[in-house]
Design an enzyme around this catalytic site. Structure first.
Site, PDB file in Angstrom:
ATOM      1  N   THR A 175     -41.047 -51.546  11.224  1.00 12.32           N
ATOM      2  CA  THR A 175     -40.762 -51.752  12.641  1.00 12.32           C
ATOM      3  C   THR A 175     -40.733 -50.408  13.350  1.00 12.32           C
ATOM      4  OG1 THR A 175     -39.496 -53.786  12.288  1.00 12.32           O
ATOM      5  CG2 THR A 175     -39.074 -52.586  14.328  1.00 12.32           C
ATOM      6  N   PHE A 177     -39.441 -48.284  16.500  1.00 12.23           N
ATOM      7  CA  PHE A 177     -38.376 -48.241  17.496  1.00 12.23           C
ATOM      8  C   PHE A 177     -38.637 -47.112  18.484  1.00 12.23           C
ATOM      9  CE2 PHE A 177     -36.413 -50.250  13.862  1.00 12.23           C
ATOM     10  CZ  PHE A 177     -35.496 -51.161  14.380  1.00 12.23           C
TER      11      PHE A 177
END
Length: 286
Positions: A175, A177
């Site tokens: 992921t 960010f």
């Protein structure tokens, strides 16, 4: 700086993947859980948190829904990026066996990333607000037929057993960010690789996007992300989100931005932030 401001806000409950990202990037700050993305961004705007850890996309599940609508409206600046490897665990109350499980709870992205597990166990997927919230739920429920998918930290915080490690379908599950703050922190030009995030709108005429993006091509600027989404509820008005390699004060991106502004309405180009490229980007993306 007061003690109250020495916090980093994230969406979710303690133990979430975003919580782990906060610990990885700013271990000096106290993680501040928030119920929603809006609450997270508002905490930074109001001065309750120094910055926010904002998930924007996952290598398996795609972009995080709605977050791109919130970023330009937040008034905050992007000051950094972080790539967090997601190591999903199957969690259960102590004493749970795999054959006991009939239902698995987690965030929609975690469920989407673990379809093989659910098919193997014949378990029903149930969406939850976030991974850590699902872990807390099954801990409080104490039902061995209900499990959760979440990070190791959630198991530690809520007293759960790790029934299986690495349940995500893809080994590359990562992921991205963005770290956002009230004030921009722009690194100096010509001092290492940078990423610049840009939001823009084009005129509603043929070839407007083609012309607007032409400056990036002619000046040798690499775009690592380009997305569009509707604004103001109109099907004729689109806003574009771009991640471009480079610094606005360096000649290639500077010239590309000049050309972009020429083909966009006045005031329709906004730089959300310029920040150092994360080592993961340098090692794995290019």
């Amino acid at each position: 700086m007061t003690e109250q401001k020495q916090k980093i806000a994230f969406q979710g409950e303690p133990g979430a993947n975003s919580h782990m990202a906060c610990q990885a990037v700013r271990p000096d700050l106290e993680p501040m859980p928030c119920q929603s993305f809006e609450d997270m961004l508002e905490a930074v705007k109001a001065g309750e948190a120094l910055c926010a850890m904002v998930p924007v996309e996952n290598s398996v599940a795609g972009r995080v829904a709605d977050i791109h609508h919130l970023l330009p409206e937040s008034g905050l600046h992007i000051i950094g990026e972080h790539f967090q490897r997601i190591n999903a665990m199957l969690l259960g109350v102590p004493g749970t066996k795999l054959e006991d499980i009939r239902e698995i709870r987690s965030h929609v992205h975690a469920l989407a990333q673990s379809r093989k597990l659910m098919a193997e166990l014949g378990a029903k997927p149930v969406q939850h607000s976030d991974t850590a919230g699902a872990a807390r739920y099954i801990s409080e429920k104490g039902d061995k037929s209900v499990a959760a998918i979440g990070p190791r930290l959630a198991a530690e915080l809520y007293g759960l057993d790790i029934l299986r490690e690495g349940v995500e379908d893809a080994e590359h599950n990562t992921t991205r960010f963005l770290i956002m703050a009230r004030e921009g922190v722009v690194p100096p030009a010509n001092n290492g690789r940078c990423v610049t995030t840009i939001i823009f709108r084009v005129r509603s005429v043929p070839a407007s996007l083609y012309k607007a993006l032409g400056g990036f091509a002619t000046n040798g600027v690499n775009l690592t992300k380009l997305e569009s989404y509707l604004i103001d509820g109109k099907f004729t008005a689109a806003q574009f989100y771009v991640d471009a390699e480079g610094h606005p004060e360096e000649t290639p991106l500077k010239l590309a931005l000049e050309e972009l502004r020429f083909f966009c309405p006045q005031g329709a180009v906004k730089i959300m932030g310029t920040y150092p490229a994360h080592p993961f980007r340098i090692e794995n993306i290019n």
